[in-house]
Write an enzyme that holds these catalytic residues in place. Structure first.
Site, short mmCIF file in Angstrom:
data_model
loop_
_atom_site.label_atom_id
_atom_site.label_comp_id
_atom_site.label_asym_id
_atom_site.label_seq_id
_atom_site.Cartn_x
_atom_site.Cartn_y
_atom_site.Cartn_z
N HIS A 88 2.13 -71.88 4.95
CA HIS A 88 2.79 -71.85 6.28
C HIS A 88 1.67 -71.87 7.33
O HIS A 88 1.03 -72.89 7.50
CB HIS A 88 3.68 -70.61 6.32
CG HIS A 88 4.64 -70.53 7.47
ND1 HIS A 88 4.81 -71.53 8.37
CD2 HIS A 88 5.49 -69.54 7.85
CE1 HIS A 88 5.72 -71.17 9.26
NE2 HIS A 88 6.15 -69.96 8.97
N HIS B 39 6.16 -81.64 4.26
CA HIS B 39 6.88 -80.65 5.04
C HIS B 39 8.27 -80.52 4.45
O HIS B 39 8.85 -81.51 4.01
CB HIS B 39 6.97 -81.09 6.51
CG HIS B 39 7.33 -79.98 7.43
ND1 HIS B 39 8.61 -79.60 7.65
CD2 HIS B 39 6.54 -79.15 8.17
CE1 HIS B 39 8.62 -78.59 8.50
NE2 HIS B 39 7.38 -78.29 8.82
N ASP C 54 -0.49 -79.28 10.89
CA ASP C 54 -1.75 -78.62 10.55
C ASP C 54 -2.88 -79.57 10.18
O ASP C 54 -4.02 -79.14 10.06
CB ASP C 54 -1.53 -77.67 9.37
CG ASP C 54 -0.66 -76.50 9.79
OD1 ASP C 54 -0.98 -75.92 10.83
OD2 ASP C 54 0.31 -76.21 9.09
#
Ligand code: ACO
Length: 428
Positions: A267, A306, A362
């Protein structure tokens, strides 16, 4: 006629009509499906909540197939281009863009609550010199609950508003204290003349100068990164916030739990993992071999994939463009070339294409944070600051939702059936 789903139970030959609302059926409506009257009734099995809506929400909308992200209906691209973090936080929390007067008052209130109690500073000084900043962040946010016992009054709108202001104002200060502690420098006090991101940069990086002047490009980049990370509907940490809040714990305790959920490498720890991965790959020449290893199941391509986005994460697109502006100021991050090459190969490769694995938020954010001078340990903390707005908005929505009760999933018990206790000396 209302939309219904007809279920036929082949065990009994019975038919059931289950109402469909908003494209979903209520899991509890399945409880009527049973063979005998004394049975519990049918449940659904959904580990990791792959196909279960746990709430109705009006905050954030994601269309994962088409790469769409909206906060209260506004596209993330427009907010990243035109808004600032505090305005976006207001929007997420209260549902509409603030008027000029509302915005000014909000910004003023946040500015007036950025200071930390001196005992919070003492508490943070107690951490070991090498404590992970996210560990310090989680513990300190939890400790705020003991400083503000009025926060327990969760059904008072006035109290909730005050805790909201305190939390949004204080999380950058806590984050900066954690950073300063980890590098052995004294804590800086907030600068009320600066905006939200500018003040944060001052708390982090001010040395002996009387007034820290943030670089406007880096300040704006941080505002945009904060906007992009402010909410993301029912992800792991937000669901944690809602679950803890559902027991009517105070918001500081719930938010510490949400931040703990964000700490994990799948996460909020993913951008840290991206940088470690890039360091491990070491050179652009090693990229094809690394991709081969990932495809054979040896590890994952961090920053890719994702649960919801099955196309390019819209936040990643904005960050990738912003990286160029940041690198003009900071100089290019030497890892960037490797990241671009990884993305190029992965986006052409059947393994990633067929699984709809695209860069997520990210993949590039870590490169920017690193170029701005943040150590990798600070990355999840940088995520937690803006996500605080989303967590509180979702918590508030949960508290005001008459459908919600204490979160309490069911299980399928597969363990031993009833058996008698055997004293120690009689056990085999
Ligand atoms: N690299 C290689 N293969 C992957 C990756 C990846 N990054 N992500 C998923 N896959 C593969 C899986 O091995 C699986 O393949 P299989 O069908 O052959 O078994 C398939 O794609 C589906 O993967 P799941 O694990 O079922 O997908 P899930 O939705 O559970 O996972 C997650 C989503 C956790 C984000 C995953 O893609 C991942 O681990 N990515 C890397 C970590 C990361 O970047 N996390 C950040 C998420 S964004 C955020 O939290 C802000």
């Amino acid at each position: 006629m209302a939309d219904t789903l007809t279920i036929t139970d082949n065990r009994t030959g019975k038919h059931y009509e289950v109402p469909i609302q908003d494209g979903t059926i209520k899991a509890t409506d399945l409880r009527q499906v049973k063979v005998t009257n004394d049975e519990f009734g049918m449940m659904t099995y959904d580990p990791a909540f792959m196909n279960t809506a746990s709430c109705k929400s009006r905050i954030t909308y994601i269309d994962g197939d088409n790469g769409v992200l909206l906060y209260r209906g506004y596209p993330i691209e427009q907010l990243a281009e035109q808004s600032d973090f505090l305005e976006t936080a207001w929007l997420i929390l209260f549902g509409e863009l603030p008027s000029k007067a509302e915005y000014d008052k909000w910004a003023h209130q946040i500015t007036m609550h950025t200071m930390l109690h001196t005992n919070i500073a003492k508490l943070m000084e107690g951490f070991r010199h090498d404590a992970h900043p996210m560990g310090m962040f989680i513990s300190t946010v939890g400790a705020l609950s003991t400083f503000y016992p009025d926060a327990k009054d969760i059904f008072s709108q006035e109290s909730r508003r005050l805790q909201t202001i305190r939390l949004i104002a204080k999380v950058p200060s806590i984050a900066a204290y954690a950073f300063r502690h980890s590098i052995g420098r004294p804590f800086n006090q907030p600068d009320n003349e600066l905006g939200y991101a500018g003040n944060f940069l001052s708390l982090l990086f001010r040395m002996t100068e009387l007034r820290y002047k943030p670089n406007p490009v880096l300040e704006r980049a941080l505002e945009v990164l904060f906007i992009l990370h402010a909410d993301h509907e029912q992800n792991c940490s937000t669901s944690t916030m809602r679950a803890i809040g559902s027991s009517h714990a105070d918001p500081y305790s719930a938010l510490a739990g949400a931040a703990a959920a964000l700490y994990g490498p799948l996460h909020g720890g993913a951008n840290e993992a991206v940088l470690r991965m890039l360091h491990e790959i070491g050179s652009i020449n090693n990229v094809p071999a690394f991709i081969k290893r990932v495809k054979s199941g040896e590890g994952r391509l961090m920053g890719f994939g994702h649960r919801v986005y099955k196309s390019y994460d819209p936040r990643a697109k904005i960050i990738k463009r912003m990286a160029d502006l940041v690198f003009e100021v900071t100089g290019k991050n030497p890892l960037l070339e490797m990241a671009l090459e990884l993305e190029r190969i992965a986006l052409e490769d059947e393994y990633f294409v067929s699984r709809k694995l695209y860069p997520n938020v990210d993949f590039y954010s870590g490169l920017i944070y690193q170029a701005m001078g943040f150590p990798v340990d600070m990355f999840p903390v940088l995520f937690a600051i803006p996500r605080t707005a989303g967590w509180i908005a979702q918590w508030e929505e949960m508290l005001n939702d008459p459908d919600q009760k204490i979160a309490r999933p069911r299980q399928i018990y597969l363990g031993a059936s009833t058996r008698d206790y055997v004293p120690k000396d009689k056990r085999k």
